[in-house]
Scaffold this active site. Structure first.
Site, PDB file in Angstrom:
ATOM      1  CE1 TYR A 226      -3.260   2.849   0.488  1.00  0.00           C
ATOM      2  CE2 TYR A 226      -3.979   1.775   2.497  1.00  0.00           C
ATOM      3  CZ  TYR A 226      -4.146   2.757   1.551  1.00  0.00           C
ATOM      4  OH  TYR A 226      -5.194   3.645   1.658  1.00  0.00           O
ATOM      5  CB  CYS A 227       0.932   4.313   0.152  1.00  0.00           C
ATOM      6  SG  CYS A 227       1.427   6.042   0.015  1.00  0.00           S
TER       7      CYS A 227
END
Length: 597
Positions: free
Chosen positions: A330-331
């Protein structure tokens, strides 16, 4: 004989008491501000070269095309003067009413007095005329390159927003009405909020966006049952308890961003991605990163890869007895997951069966809304600050992210909590947003210089750990999820990066909403939909134009995709094994610990 003082109305006792409280709070305010440590000047704004270049370009335009700039100035003067004359004419007719108001709707000016009261309406219209003139002035400067133009546009917008009459007590009808209704109590509460925020941040003004007393990590947030089954100097590994009698054979490992805490994916039970995943029958592992302090100054991207990503995969394989696994990044953890997959290909490691990327940038050729902060003046200042302190403070990053949406995350909340005395809401997402983590100095500098500025990974290759890592090396089946209104990792930039991979099995999903709400979007809410299209050869505009829209969350679609890559059903696994005894209950100790010494 009476005096003016004898004839003056008595001040209400409540108002007198509130005035005394304001005097007392003012002393605390002065004391709090005196404790503020000097901030690095390079982090307070762009260096003067930007404004010098803008002034030079403006002067050059004046010399070569004076009519154009005179037209702009005269237009601004005439609009301002005409509005002033119209207001004067209303008064001359004896009408306590503003002239015609054709300004566009703006949530900052929702109070009816902005339209009906001549004083407030005059201030609003004059401000909007000025704001329009400022924007036009910036757009008319031609002898600036596009990067400088984008920066000048951003910083001039910040100045214009700061000067909004809603930000000042004497020109904010909402705040003035509230003060009168409460006999000054709203101002007392607002000043208490301001002083409390300053005292909590050593004199630094950080607007508190949420009622922090309403939440507790492990109490009413991050409550999905599980155990910490491994711990090293970089992370704790949480294995969640099964929610079904049988589970998919292939385990799933989630790598959250280390800029914030992992529990964005395990907030309240009703919107917990973690809980939902276990209920679909997966053996789920979550990495909970340590919050680094100055002793982590020399920890770099290579440490996050070797002692983070690869170590977690090694332990998950050992616990489950599986040679292959599915992973989620994530990210920034998605960016690093792509680096890790490139390294694994170089090493001949085929442990990853599939990868899921959530709002992950891999190609930084367009820096998007971060352009103002990713030029050398800011990055030089960040490097100096991080090198001196050993870490890049979470407060600096939080402030930067907030000013990308300053109306919503800085000026608006400051008005509500400091001028109107409102109590910040009990909002779990905003609580998480304020619970940031530091970045090690070396890692932060590598990320900013090598990935964001130089774009090494997508271009010539990123030299790391004895290998040249390239985006095109990523060849595992993947599903990438981006968000339509994401201002941190714009979807078109995420899409462009994943187009450059060499995987033969590529799935791209575009969720509605932003960086967080578009991801934390449980099916039960039936709130945001998503788009899909199989052809990733299209440019982003044509992909979006031809994509099919689907109502509801992307989670079930991803579950169907993941299930096909997760093997057969096997008996549910209890957390840990004889070599990995439980070390703590979920959510673990790292997520609530202060930065390390």
């Amino acid at each position: 004989m009476t005096t003016d003082e004898e004839n003056a109305p008595e001040t209400a006792p409540a108002l007198q008491d509130n005035i005394r409280k304001i005097e007392e709070l003012s002393q605390r305010l002065i004391a709090a501000l005196s404790r503020r440590a000097p901030a690095h000047p390079g982090l307070q704004g762009p260096n003067q070269e930007l404004y010098t270049n803008a002034a030079t370009a403006y002067w050059s335009e004046w010399m070569h095309n004076p009519a154009k700039l005179l037209e702009h100035q005269i237009t601004y003067w005439s609009k301002s003067l005409v509005h002033f004359i119209e207001a004067q004419q209303q008064f001359a007719r004896g009408q306590l009413a503003p002239p015609e108001d054709t300004t566009p709707d703006d949530p900052r000016f929702s109070n009816p007095l902005w339209k009906t009261h001549p004083y407030f309406n005059f201030i609003k219209q004059q401000y909007l005329i000025y704001a329009e003139a400022m924007r036009e002035a910036v757009e008319k400067i031609e002898d600036l390159d596009e990067t400088e133009k984008r920066r000048l546009r951003y910083f001039s917008d910040q100045i214009v927003d700061m000067l909004s009459p809603t930000n000042y007590l004497g020109t904010n009808p909402d705040a003035l009405e509230k003060a009168l209704e409460t006999e000054g109590e709203s101002l007392v509460k607002g000043l208490e909020n301001l002083v409390s925020d300053l005292e909590a941040n050593e004199g630094e003004l950080v607007v508190r966006l949420v009622d922090e007393d309403a939440f507790e990590v492990g109490g009413n947030l991050a409550t999905t049952p599980g155990k910490v089954v491994y711990r090293n100097h970089m992370f704790e590994l949480i294995q969640y308890a099964p929610a079904t009698e049988k589970v998919r054979e292939t385990p799933l490992v989630v790598f959250p961003p280390w800029i914030n805490k992992f529990y964005i994916l395990d907030l309240k039970a009703q919107n917990s991605f973690v809980k939902w995943v276990t209920e679909q029958g997966y053996t789920l592992f979550m990495v909970s990163w340590i919050n680094p302090g100055p002793s982590y100054a020399d920890v770099g991207m290579e440490d996050y890869i070797e002692d983070g990503f690869l170590a977690a995969m090694r332990e998950v394989k050992a616990i489950t007895g599986q040679e292959r696994l599915n992973v989620v990044g994530y990210c920034i953890a998605g960016t690093t997951l792509a680096l890790t997959l490139s390294l694994m290909k170089k090493r001949g490691d085929k442990s990853v069966r599939s990868a899921t990327f959530l709002t992950a940038l891999t190609d930084f050729s367009d820096q998007g809304e971060f352009t103002p902060f990713l030029q050398d003046d800011f990055v030089d200042a960040i490097e100096e600050e991080a090198t001196e302190k050993g870490v890049l403070s979470s407060k600096i990053m939080g402030r930067t992210f907030s000013f990308l949406r300053s109306r919503d995350l800085v000026f608006g909340p400051a008005v509500r909590y400091y001028m109107m005395g409102e109590t910040p809401p009990a909002f779990d997402l905003l609580y998480w947003n304020g619970d940031g983590a530091n970045l090690p100095a070396k890692m932060a500098i590598q990320y900013l210089r090598r990935l964001c500025q130089a774009n090494d990974f997508a271009e010539d290759g990123y030299e790391l750990m004895g290998e040249t890592l390239r985006l095109r090396d990523v060849d595992v089946p993947f599903c990438a999820v981006s968000c339509e209104s994401d201002h941190i990792a714009q979807w078109k930039d995420c899409y462009r990066g994943f187009q450059q991979t060499s995987s033969r099995s590529r799935t791209f999903i575009l969720s509605q909403s932003g960086h967080i709400a578009g991801i934390v979007n449980p099916p039960s809410k039936k709130k945001y939909g998503h788009y899909t299209h199989d052809d990733l050869r299209l440019d982003h505009e044509n992909w979006r134009a031809e994509a099919e829209f689907h109502e509801g969350s992307w989670w079930p679609r991803w579950d169907s995709w993941l299930a096909r890559r997760s093997g057969k059903w096997v008996p549910a696994r209890k957390p840990g094994d004889s070599q990995h005894p439980p070390l703590a209950e979920a959510p673990g100790t790292y997520v609530v610990a202060p930065p390390t010494d």
